[in-house]
Write a protein that holds these residues in place. Structure first.
Motif, PDB file in Angstrom:
ATOM      1  N   ILE A 181       0.840  -1.203   0.000  1.00  0.00           N
ATOM      2  CA  ILE A 181       0.000   0.000   0.000  1.00  0.00           C
ATOM      3  C   ILE A 181       0.873   1.249   0.000  1.00  0.00           C
ATOM      4  O   ILE A 181       0.659   2.178  -0.783  1.00  0.00           O
ATOM      5  CB  ILE A 181      -0.969   0.005   1.197  1.00  0.00           C
ATOM      6  N   ILE A 182       1.891   1.268   0.865  1.00  0.00           N
ATOM      7  CA  ILE A 182       2.791   2.426   0.946  1.00  0.00           C
ATOM      8  C   ILE A 182       3.511   2.621  -0.389  1.00  0.00           C
ATOM      9  O   ILE A 182       3.610   3.739  -0.896  1.00  0.00           O
ATOM     10  CB  ILE A 182       3.802   2.260   2.098  1.00  0.00           C
ATOM     11  N   LYS A 183       4.021   1.547  -0.964  1.00  0.00           N
ATOM     12  CA  LYS A 183       4.729   1.635  -2.248  1.00  0.00           C
ATOM     13  C   LYS A 183       3.785   2.143  -3.357  1.00  0.00           C
ATOM     14  O   LYS A 183       4.197   2.910  -4.230  1.00  0.00           O
ATOM     15  CB  LYS A 183       5.335   0.286  -2.649  1.00  0.00           C
ATOM     16  N   GLU A 184       2.530   1.716  -3.300  1.00  0.00           N
ATOM     17  CA  GLU A 184       1.545   2.176  -4.277  1.00  0.00           C
ATOM     18  C   GLU A 184       1.351   3.696  -4.166  1.00  0.00           C
ATOM     19  O   GLU A 184       1.322   4.403  -5.171  1.00  0.00           O
ATOM     20  CB  GLU A 184       0.216   1.449  -4.049  1.00  0.00           C
ATOM     21  N   PHE A 185       1.251   4.194  -2.946  1.00  0.00           N
ATOM     22  CA  PHE A 185       1.099   5.634  -2.731  1.00  0.00           C
ATOM     23  C   PHE A 185       2.352   6.387  -3.162  1.00  0.00           C
ATOM     24  O   PHE A 185       2.265   7.443  -3.779  1.00  0.00           O
ATOM     25  CB  PHE A 185       0.763   5.948  -1.271  1.00  0.00           C
ATOM     26  N   GLU A 186       3.518   5.846  -2.841  1.00  0.00           N
ATOM     27  CA  GLU A 186       4.776   6.492  -3.242  1.00  0.00           C
ATOM     28  C   GLU A 186       4.909   6.567  -4.763  1.00  0.00           C
ATOM     29  O   GLU A 186       5.541   7.483  -5.290  1.00  0.00           O
ATOM     30  CB  GLU A 186       5.989   5.748  -2.661  1.00  0.00           C
ATOM     31  N   GLY A 187       4.300   5.630  -5.462  1.00  0.00           N
ATOM     32  CA  GLY A 187       4.372   5.594  -6.916  1.00  0.00           C
ATOM     33  C   GLY A 187       3.381   6.510  -7.621  1.00  0.00           C
ATOM     34  O   GLY A 187       3.470   6.707  -8.836  1.00  0.00           O
ATOM     35  N   LYS A 188       2.457   7.066  -6.881  1.00  0.00           N
ATOM     36  CA  LYS A 188       1.463   7.958  -7.483  1.00  0.00           C
ATOM     37  C   LYS A 188       2.088   9.318  -7.795  1.00  0.00           C
ATOM     38  O   LYS A 188       3.005   9.757  -7.119  1.00  0.00           O
ATOM     39  CB  LYS A 188       0.266   8.134  -6.551  1.00  0.00           C
ATOM     40  N   THR A 189       1.549   9.946  -8.810  1.00  0.00           N
ATOM     41  CA  THR A 189       2.029  11.283  -9.149  1.00  0.00           C
ATOM     42  C   THR A 189       1.520  12.289  -8.113  1.00  0.00           C
ATOM     43  O   THR A 189       0.581  12.012  -7.363  1.00  0.00           O
ATOM     44  CB  THR A 189       1.520  11.731 -10.538  1.00  0.00           C
ATOM     45  N   TYR A 190       2.141  13.438  -8.117  1.00  0.00           N
ATOM     46  CA  TYR A 190       1.724  14.533  -7.234  1.00  0.00           C
ATOM     47  C   TYR A 190       0.236  14.826  -7.448  1.00  0.00           C
ATOM     48  O   TYR A 190      -0.529  14.962  -6.481  1.00  0.00           O
ATOM     49  CB  TYR A 190       2.576  15.774  -7.535  1.00  0.00           C
ATOM     50  N   GLU A 191      -0.171  14.906  -8.697  1.00  0.00           N
ATOM     51  CA  GLU A 191      -1.560  15.225  -9.017  1.00  0.00           C
ATOM     52  C   GLU A 191      -2.518  14.140  -8.524  1.00  0.00           C
ATOM     53  O   GLU A 191      -3.611  14.439  -8.049  1.00  0.00           O
ATOM     54  CB  GLU A 191      -1.729  15.437 -10.532  1.00  0.00           C
ATOM     55  N   GLU A 192      -2.103  12.881  -8.644  1.00  0.00           N
ATOM     56  CA  GLU A 192      -2.945  11.780  -8.149  1.00  0.00           C
ATOM     57  C   GLU A 192      -3.103  11.864  -6.636  1.00  0.00           C
ATOM     58  O   GLU A 192      -4.216  11.687  -6.106  1.00  0.00           O
ATOM     59  CB  GLU A 192      -2.347  10.427  -8.538  1.00  0.00           C
ATOM     60  N   LEU A 193      -2.005  12.120  -5.924  1.00  0.00           N
ATOM     61  CA  LEU A 193      -2.071  12.245  -4.466  1.00  0.00           C
ATOM     62  C   LEU A 193      -2.928  13.439  -4.064  1.00  0.00           C
ATOM     63  O   LEU A 193      -3.730  13.353  -3.122  1.00  0.00           O
ATOM     64  CB  LEU A 193      -0.669  12.367  -3.868  1.00  0.00           C
ATOM     65  N   LEU A 194      -2.789  14.543  -4.775  1.00  0.00           N
ATOM     66  CA  LEU A 194      -3.584  15.730  -4.484  1.00  0.00           C
ATOM     67  C   LEU A 194      -5.073  15.446  -4.704  1.00  0.00           C
ATOM     68  O   LEU A 194      -5.913  15.836  -3.888  1.00  0.00           O
ATOM     69  CB  LEU A 194      -3.120  16.905  -5.353  1.00  0.00           C
ATOM     70  N   SER A 195      -5.386  14.733  -5.752  1.00  0.00           N
ATOM     71  CA  SER A 195      -6.771  14.363  -6.028  1.00  0.00           C
ATOM     72  C   SER A 195      -7.334  13.451  -4.942  1.00  0.00           C
ATOM     73  O   SER A 195      -8.459  13.641  -4.462  1.00  0.00           O
ATOM     74  CB  SER A 195      -6.861  13.680  -7.392  1.00  0.00           C
ATOM     75  N   LEU A 196      -6.547  12.458  -4.539  1.00  0.00           N
ATOM     76  CA  LEU A 196      -6.977  11.551  -3.466  1.00  0.00           C
ATOM     77  C   LEU A 196      -7.196  12.308  -2.152  1.00  0.00           C
ATOM     78  O   LEU A 196      -8.206  12.108  -1.468  1.00  0.00           O
ATOM     79  CB  LEU A 196      -5.936  10.453  -3.237  1.00  0.00           C
ATOM     80  N   ALA A 197      -6.238  13.162  -1.802  1.00  0.00           N
ATOM     81  CA  ALA A 197      -6.347  13.931  -0.550  1.00  0.00           C
ATOM     82  C   ALA A 197      -7.525  14.890  -0.607  1.00  0.00           C
ATOM     83  O   ALA A 197      -8.246  15.042   0.388  1.00  0.00           O
ATOM     84  CB  ALA A 197      -5.045  14.680  -0.273  1.00  0.00           C
ATOM     85  N   SER A 198      -7.738  15.508  -1.751  1.00  0.00           N
ATOM     86  CA  SER A 198      -8.883  16.425  -1.910  1.00  0.00           C
ATOM     87  C   SER A 198     -10.198  15.683  -1.731  1.00  0.00           C
ATOM     88  O   SER A 198     -11.115  16.177  -1.077  1.00  0.00           O
ATOM     89  CB  SER A 198      -8.856  17.094  -3.289  1.00  0.00           C
ATOM     90  N   GLY A 199     -10.271  14.500  -2.329  1.00  0.00           N
ATOM     91  CA  GLY A 199     -11.479  13.686  -2.190  1.00  0.00           C
ATOM     92  C   GLY A 199     -11.732  13.260  -0.760  1.00  0.00           C
ATOM     93  O   GLY A 199     -12.871  13.246  -0.286  1.00  0.00           O
ATOM     94  N   ALA A 200     -10.662  12.931  -0.053  1.00  0.00           N
ATOM     95  CA  ALA A 200     -10.791  12.494   1.345  1.00  0.00           C
ATOM     96  C   ALA A 200     -11.091  13.661   2.276  1.00  0.00           C
ATOM     97  O   ALA A 200     -11.717  13.476   3.323  1.00  0.00           O
ATOM     98  CB  ALA A 200      -9.508  11.788   1.791  1.00  0.00           C
ATOM     99  N   LEU A 201     -10.657  14.858   1.888  1.00  0.00           N
ATOM    100  CA  LEU A 201     -10.797  16.025   2.754  1.00  0.00           C
ATOM    101  C   LEU A 201     -12.241  16.296   3.157  1.00  0.00           C
ATOM    102  O   LEU A 201     -12.505  16.656   4.305  1.00  0.00           O
ATOM    103  CB  LEU A 201     -10.190  17.262   2.079  1.00  0.00           C
ATOM    104  N   GLY A 202     -13.184  16.101   2.251  1.00  0.00           N
ATOM    105  CA  GLY A 202     -14.587  16.340   2.573  1.00  0.00           C
ATOM    106  C   GLY A 202     -15.066  15.493   3.741  1.00  0.00           C
ATOM    107  O   GLY A 202     -15.698  15.998   4.671  1.00  0.00           O
ATOM    108  N   LEU A 203     -14.754  14.206   3.707  1.00  0.00           N
ATOM    109  CA  LEU A 203     -15.146  13.313   4.805  1.00  0.00           C
ATOM    110  C   LEU A 203     -14.388  13.619   6.087  1.00  0.00           C
ATOM    111  O   LEU A 203     -14.942  13.572   7.177  1.00  0.00           O
ATOM    112  CB  LEU A 203     -14.927  11.853   4.427  1.00  0.00           C
ATOM    113  N   VAL A 204     -13.112  13.943   5.951  1.00  0.00           N
ATOM    114  CA  VAL A 204     -12.294  14.275   7.117  1.00  0.00           C
ATOM    115  C   VAL A 204     -12.845  15.536   7.787  1.00  0.00           C
ATOM    116  O   VAL A 204     -13.053  15.569   9.002  1.00  0.00           O
ATOM    117  CB  VAL A 204     -10.810  14.459   6.715  1.00  0.00           C
TER     118      VAL A 204
END
Length: 142
Positions: free
Chosen positions: A9-32
């Motif tokens: 899981i960690i390696k998968e996240f490390e392999g994501k692009t900056y934009e992918e991580l930003l999109s994931l974090a943005s999506g999670a931010l609403g629930l958080v």
């Protein structure tokens, strides 16, 4: 279908692009934000969410410029790097880490998943999840 290991899981996240991580974090931010809003005693969920973010950012005792940029991009802000660094280091505290772990444990599964994704995005954005960040994430995931 086999279940992914924590390392995978960690390696998968490390392999994501900056934009992918930003999109994931943005999506999670609403629930958080919703979770913190319902837990806050006031109408200011930032009173809880900011320590959560700064603890996550400072858990390894450092704040890289890419982590600061990520925070700025996530909130469409222009926070000063030195100020962010000071906040992140100030929130690098075992008691706060324990409180965040307890907070995640009391959330429903969907919110818990969003919080874990959110934290993992911050840890992985510099493409190097450190030992301290890994320890923090392991604690949160367990």
């Amino acid at each position: 279908m086999s279940k992914k290991t924590f390392h995978e899981i960690i390696k998968e996240f490390e392999g994501k692009t900056y934009e992918e991580l930003l999109s994931l974090a943005s999506g999670a931010l609403g629930l958080v934000a919703k979770a913190f809003s319902s837990l806050a005693c006031t109408e200011q969920p930032g009173e809880l969410i900011l320590p959560f973010i700064f603890t996550t950012l400072g858990v390894d005792g450092e704040l890289s410029e890419i982590e600061a940029k990520f925070l700025n991009d996530l909130f469409h802000a222009d926070f000063d790097y030195d100020a962010l660094k000071n906040y992140a280091l100030a929130y690098n505290d075992e008691e706060l880490i324990g409180l965040i772990d307890k907070l995640i444990d009391i959330c429903d599964d969907q919110t818990k998943a969003a919080m874990l994704i959110f934290c993992t995005c911050f840890a992985a954005v510099d493409k190097n999840v450190t030992c301290k960040e890994t320890e923090y994430l392991v604690k949160l995931y367990s």
